[in-house]
Design a protein around this motif. Structure first.
Motif, PDB file in Angstrom:
ATOM      1  N   VAL A   8       1.031  -1.094  -0.081  1.00  0.00           N
ATOM      2  CA  VAL A   8       0.273   0.033   0.160  1.00  0.00           C
ATOM      3  C   VAL A   8       0.460   1.013   0.233  1.00  0.00           C
ATOM      4  CG1 VAL A   8      -1.445   1.368   1.330  1.00  0.00           C
ATOM      5  CG2 VAL A   8      -1.673  -0.786   1.386  1.00  0.00           C
ATOM      6  N   LYS A  17      -2.919   5.909   4.050  1.00  0.00           N
ATOM      7  CA  LYS A  17      -2.201   4.728   3.684  1.00  0.00           C
ATOM      8  C   LYS A  17      -3.079   3.615   5.188  1.00  0.00           C
ATOM      9  CE  LYS A  17       1.837   5.480   3.468  1.00  0.00           C
ATOM     10  NZ  LYS A  17       2.418   6.733   3.967  1.00  0.00           N
ATOM     11  N   THR A  18      -2.718   4.179   6.362  1.00  0.00           N
ATOM     12  CA  THR A  18      -2.970   3.259   7.590  1.00  0.00           C
ATOM     13  C   THR A  18      -4.242   3.413   7.488  1.00  0.00           C
ATOM     14  OG1 THR A  18      -1.042   4.237   8.336  1.00  0.00           O
ATOM     15  CG2 THR A  18      -2.349   3.445   9.907  1.00  0.00           C
ATOM     16  N   SER A  21      -5.920   1.086   4.649  1.00  0.00           N
ATOM     17  CA  SER A  21      -5.506  -0.637   5.703  1.00  0.00           C
ATOM     18  C   SER A  21      -5.743  -0.769   6.225  1.00  0.00           C
ATOM     19  CB  SER A  21      -3.417   0.019   6.442  1.00  0.00           C
ATOM     20  OG  SER A  21      -2.787  -0.069   4.762  1.00  0.00           O
ATOM     21  N   THR A  22      -6.305   0.075   7.942  1.00  0.00           N
ATOM     22  CA  THR A  22      -7.250  -0.815   8.583  1.00  0.00           C
ATOM     23  C   THR A  22      -8.590  -1.262   8.095  1.00  0.00           C
ATOM     24  OG1 THR A  22      -7.784   1.223   9.446  1.00  0.00           O
ATOM     25  CG2 THR A  22      -6.159   0.221  10.436  1.00  0.00           C
ATOM     26  N   GLY A  37      -1.973  -6.883   8.246  1.00  0.00           N
ATOM     27  CA  GLY A  37      -1.257  -5.919   8.458  1.00  0.00           C
ATOM     28  C   GLY A  37       0.450  -5.461   9.014  1.00  0.00           C
ATOM     29  N   LYS A  39       3.703  -3.427   8.342  1.00  0.00           N
ATOM     30  CA  LYS A  39       4.451  -1.776   8.593  1.00  0.00           C
ATOM     31  C   LYS A  39       6.240  -1.846   8.532  1.00  0.00           C
ATOM     32  CE  LYS A  39       4.933   3.131   8.423  1.00  0.00           C
ATOM     33  NZ  LYS A  39       4.155   3.787   7.702  1.00  0.00           N
ATOM     34  N   LEU A  61      -2.377  -1.596  12.118  1.00  0.00           N
ATOM     35  CA  LEU A  61      -2.114  -3.450  11.601  1.00  0.00           C
ATOM     36  C   LEU A  61      -2.317  -4.074  12.370  1.00  0.00           C
ATOM     37  CD1 LEU A  61       0.305  -1.899   9.106  1.00  0.00           C
ATOM     38  CD2 LEU A  61      -2.189  -1.827   9.195  1.00  0.00           C
ATOM     39  N   LEU A 117      -0.699  -7.581   3.698  1.00  0.00           N
ATOM     40  CA  LEU A 117      -0.868  -6.063   3.240  1.00  0.00           C
ATOM     41  C   LEU A 117       0.635  -5.263   3.596  1.00  0.00           C
ATOM     42  CD1 LEU A 117      -4.302  -3.698   3.840  1.00  0.00           C
ATOM     43  CD2 LEU A 117      -1.686  -3.033   4.283  1.00  0.00           C
ATOM     44  N   GLU A 119       2.157  -1.829   4.260  1.00  0.00           N
ATOM     45  CA  GLU A 119       2.135  -0.453   4.164  1.00  0.00           C
ATOM     46  C   GLU A 119       3.625   0.271   4.225  1.00  0.00           C
ATOM     47  OE1 GLU A 119       0.366   1.625   7.163  1.00  0.00           O
ATOM     48  OE2 GLU A 119       1.037   3.531   6.283  1.00  0.00           O
TER      49      GLU A 119
END
Ligand SMILES: Nc1ncnc2c1ncn2[C@@H]1O[C@H](COP(=O)(O)OP(=O)(O)OP(=O)(O)O)[C@@H](O)[C@H]1O
Ligand SMILES: C[C@H](N)[C@H](N)CCCCCC(=O)O
Ligand SMILES: [Mg+2]
Length: 234
Positions: A8, A17-18, A21-22, A37, A39, A61, A117, A119
């Motif tokens: 992402v 983005k976060t 993403s959530t 997710g 990071k 995430l 995912l 990020e």
């Protein structure tokens, strides 16, 4: 089973983005798809009660992931200072190692999740060393990319610059998400139409500013469904 991963990115730091993403992770969960997710590189972190340096994006995430994994697996490179991460890394003489990123990806893909995912940090061309960008690692790893456009004044330039560079990279782009950051923006509908005309990938969803719970649920499912279809075609 090995998971399908995707990356992402956004038009800038704070593009959402976060946030997106959530929503995606919630959407995967509602569709019965197990997703985690991560990071990999985070700048801006605090010491928690256990004495561990933790970043708020990575914690969000972790909280929305369908599989519980230890923090260090989700965020191997974490720095206290909220800055361009390669500066924090250089100060501590701890390089932003692409080998660490690749090893993390492998480990996450073997965690039992169906989707991973990943990020990014900042925008697409985030420096990770004097001559490498996080985008170079994404390209080398052949990761599909989802682009979050933070819709506010200035986003046309940011989105088109990002799109040109994404196209040049040859990365597969799943689509883009319009994340409304300035609902009061003049010509909002025209901006969305203009982005749709200029970006060569499908608009997967429009995320309202401060969505209600029902709006969140609806957009989460739409986004997750479209993403899963691209990642796991039947
Ligand atoms: N659609 C939205 N409605 C309301 N607030 C939003 C929305 N999208 C993002 N935000 C808020 O804007 C801020 C920045 O969003 P976010 O943290 O997701 O950005 P980011 O792209 O992940 O930034 P970073 O580069 O630091 O990872 C956060 O406080 C987030 O809650
Ligand atoms: C600290 C911030 N929230 C991000 N995680 C890092 C943003 C790095 C931006 C680097 C840059 O493009 O200038
Ligand atoms: Mg973030």
């Amino acid at each position: 089973m090995r998971a399908n991963s995707f990356f992402v990115t956004g038009t800038d730091t704070d593009a959402g983005k976060t946030f997106v993403s959530t929503l995606l992770l919630q959407g995967f969960q509602s569709l019965g798809i197990s997703a985690v997710g991560a990071k990999p590189i985070a700048a801006g972190a605090e010491i928690n009660e256990a004495g561990q340096l933790v970043n708020s994006d990575a914690l969000l995430l972790q909280r929305h992931s369908g599989i519980a994994l230890p923090y260090s697996q989700l965020n191997p490179l974490c720095f206290a200072k909220a800055c361009a991460p390669h500066f924090a890394a250089a100060e501590l003489q701890q390089p932003l190692s692409e080998a660490v990123l690749s090893a993390q990806r492998q480990q996450l893909e073997q965690s039992g999740a169906e989707i991973v995912l990943i990020e990014g940090a900042g925008g697409w061309l985030l420096p990770i060393s004097a001559d490498r960008y996080l985008a170079d690692w994404v390209q080398a790893e052949n990761l599909p990319v989802l682009l979050v456009v933070g819709v506010k004044l200035g986003c046309l330039n940011h989105a088109v610059l990002t799109a040109r560079e994404l196209t040049r990279s040859g990365c597969q782009v799943i689509g883009w998400v319009a994340n409304i950051l300035q609902p009061e923006m003049l010509f909002l509908a025209q901006n969305l139409a203009d982005l749709t005309a200029r970006l060569p990938w499908p608009l997967l969803a429009t995320v309202p500013f401060q969505p209600s719970v029902s709006e969140q649920q609806a957009v989460a499912r739409t986004l997750a469904h479209a993403t899963a279809q691209q990642l796991m075609p039947t």
